[in-house]
Design a protein around this motif. Structure first.
Motif, PDB file in Angstrom:
ATOM      1  N   VAL A  17       0.856  -1.182   0.000  1.00  0.00           N
ATOM      2  CA  VAL A  17       0.000   0.000   0.000  1.00  0.00           C
ATOM      3  C   VAL A  17       0.892   1.231   0.000  1.00  0.00           C
ATOM      4  N   ALA A  18       0.361   2.334  -0.495  1.00  0.00           N
ATOM      5  CA  ALA A  18       1.092   3.597  -0.482  1.00  0.00           C
ATOM      6  C   ALA A  18       0.769   4.340   0.810  1.00  0.00           C
ATOM      7  N   VAL A  19       1.805   4.699   1.546  1.00  0.00           N
ATOM      8  CA  VAL A  19       1.615   5.432   2.799  1.00  0.00           C
ATOM      9  C   VAL A  19       2.503   6.669   2.788  1.00  0.00           C
ATOM     10  N   TYR A  20       2.169   7.607   3.639  1.00  0.00           N
ATOM     11  CA  TYR A  20       2.933   8.852   3.738  1.00  0.00           C
ATOM     12  C   TYR A  20       3.087   9.503   2.363  1.00  0.00           C
ATOM     13  N   ALA A  21       1.986   9.604   1.629  1.00  0.00           N
ATOM     14  CA  ALA A  21       2.027  10.186   0.291  1.00  0.00           C
ATOM     15  C   ALA A  21       1.166  11.444   0.254  1.00  0.00           C
ATOM     16  N   GLY A  22       1.500  12.348  -0.646  1.00  0.00           N
ATOM     17  CA  GLY A  22       0.706  13.559  -0.806  1.00  0.00           C
ATOM     18  C   GLY A  22       1.518  14.817  -0.599  1.00  0.00           C
TER      19      GLY A  22
ATOM     20  N   LYS B  74       6.316  15.688   4.763  1.00  0.00           N
ATOM     21  CA  LYS B  74       7.519  16.493   4.971  1.00  0.00           C
ATOM     22  C   LYS B  74       8.384  16.552   3.718  1.00  0.00           C
ATOM     23  N   ALA B  75       8.439  15.424   2.985  1.00  0.00           N
ATOM     24  CA  ALA B  75       9.280  15.387   1.790  1.00  0.00           C
ATOM     25  C   ALA B  75       8.829  16.422   0.767  1.00  0.00           C
ATOM     26  N   MET B  76       7.518  16.551   0.591  1.00  0.00           N
ATOM     27  CA  MET B  76       7.002  17.506  -0.390  1.00  0.00           C
ATOM     28  C   MET B  76       7.096  18.942   0.127  1.00  0.00           C
ATOM     29  N   LEU B  77       6.801  19.147   1.405  1.00  0.00           N
ATOM     30  CA  LEU B  77       6.853  20.493   1.960  1.00  0.00           C
ATOM     31  C   LEU B  77       8.275  21.053   1.977  1.00  0.00           C
TER      32      LEU B  77
END
Length: 372
Positions: free
Chosen positions: A31-36, A40-43
């Protein structure tokens, strides 16, 4: 997540972070988790601000330099040097080379398998490791099984120009674990295969399968790690390795008290030579102990809140009343130019502090090398 009615926990050991590459896997369910965009990675992906400073001005204000030891001052290339097993020091290591062949080798599938790295071995210990039916030999066998099994190393087969010969490359996060697994292989306990459910160890030409029933990874509180194995003889054993300060508190001191004292003396000698040390122990679990641990382990590993603390408690409950198997000494040499760099800093009036998790004697020996 639930698969076929069984709850599988998600944690650091089975999460693949962005940019990682999955190898040696034919298929996967996930499953995909911590996405969006709110992760923190995107911000933090907006780019680092430009900063300029007059370096020479700031350098003149520096009075102290704090440095990590492993991988900063040292090469972070671990080499197995010696072992204390059953109260006996085995430090007479020699090149494990016979007829130009590097280290131990085994036959498999019409091919010869050899460890990628060469390890010097003690002839007496190598001979003793082959006599598993004696009391001393069994103790040595358990020690090397612990080195081969109590880790997260993955063996990778590497082809060579000779189609009849393949190399085994042991890959993992910890250089210490790599050194220990290569040492076990050199003494005839070669880790051949690892999956999430079992490992295969070639023990002097005989391949044995051990079921991995559970793994408690190292953490900074316990300062040790353990693996619970279903052994070929149908017994269930817990193998533990860790820092001596942590291990001696969970070893049954009513057994082999003299051996413990001698091992402590060997550890002091190893660390005084600047070697990194680990202590190894084990215990056979009764059926009721295993069932109780298994129930607690499954509940803790699937807990949604406080999972790490629960797993730590389960580990501490099973890592006790151990029989000491021995201790290891691993060398991590200083990087070239480090003593000169330290001396330049000291000449400039800068005090250098070294931070390390190794034993105090190891740190003192390092400081002696740096100041000599």
């Amino acid at each position: 997540m639930d698969i076929d009615g069984k709850r599988i926990s998600l944690g650091p050991s089975n999460i693949i972070l962005r940019g990682c590459e999955l190898k040696n896997t034919e298929w996967a369910v996930g499953v995909a988790v911590y996405a969006g965009r709110e992760t923190k990675a995107m911000l933090n992906n907006s780019g680092a601000p430009s900063k300029r400073s007059h370096l020479e001005t700031h350098l003149g204000q520096i009075k102290y330099v704090f440095s990590d030891k492993t991988g900063t001052l040292t090469e972070n290339k671990m080499e197995f040097k010696c072992a204390s097993i059953g109260g006996i020091d085995y430090s007479n290591a020699q090149d494990s080379t016979e007829d130009g062949q590097i280290g131990n080798s085994v036959q498999g599938g019409g091919q010869v398998l050899r460890p990628k790295m060469k390890v010097k071995v003690d002839p007496e210990l190598l001979d003793l490791s082959k006599r598993k039916h004696t009391g001393e030999g069994k103790h040595v066998c358990d020690f090397f099984i612990a080195l081969a099994a109590c880790n997260t190393i993955v063996p990778i087969t590497v082809e060579t120009p000779d189609p009849a010969v393949n190399l085994i490359d042991y890959q993992g996060e910890s250089p210490d674990e790599q050194a220990l697994v290569y040492a076990a292989a050199a003494y005839g306990f070669m880790l051949i295969e690892r999956t999430s459910g079992h490992i295969v160890i070639d023990i002097h030409g005989e391949r044995q399968r051990f079921n991995v029933l559970g793994l408690h990874e190292f953490d900074s509180d316990r300062k040790r790690m353990s693996v619970i194995l279903g052994c070929p003889d149908k017994t269930v054993k817990v193998f533990v390795k860790g820092a001596d300060t942590s291990m001696f508190s969970v070893i049954n001191r009513s057994l082999h008290l003299n051996m413990l004292k001698v091992t402590e003396s060997h550890l002091h000698t190893y660390s005084s030579k600047g070697l990194r040390t680990l202590v190894v122990g084990m215990r056979e679990l009764s059926p009721s102990e295993f069932e109780q641990w298994q129930s607690s382990y499954e509940l803790a590993s699937t807990a949604l809140m406080g999972r790490a603390a629960l797993l730590r408690k389960v580990a501490s409950n099973i890592e006790n009343h151990l029989t000491i198997l021995g201790a290891s000494g691993i060398e991590d040499k200083l990087q070239q130019g480090v003593p000169e760099a330290i001396e330049s800093l000291r000449t400039a009036g800068i005090k250098v502090w070294v931070l390390t998790g190794d034993k105090q004697e190891t740190a003192i020996q390092l400081a002696t090398h740096l100041s000599s």
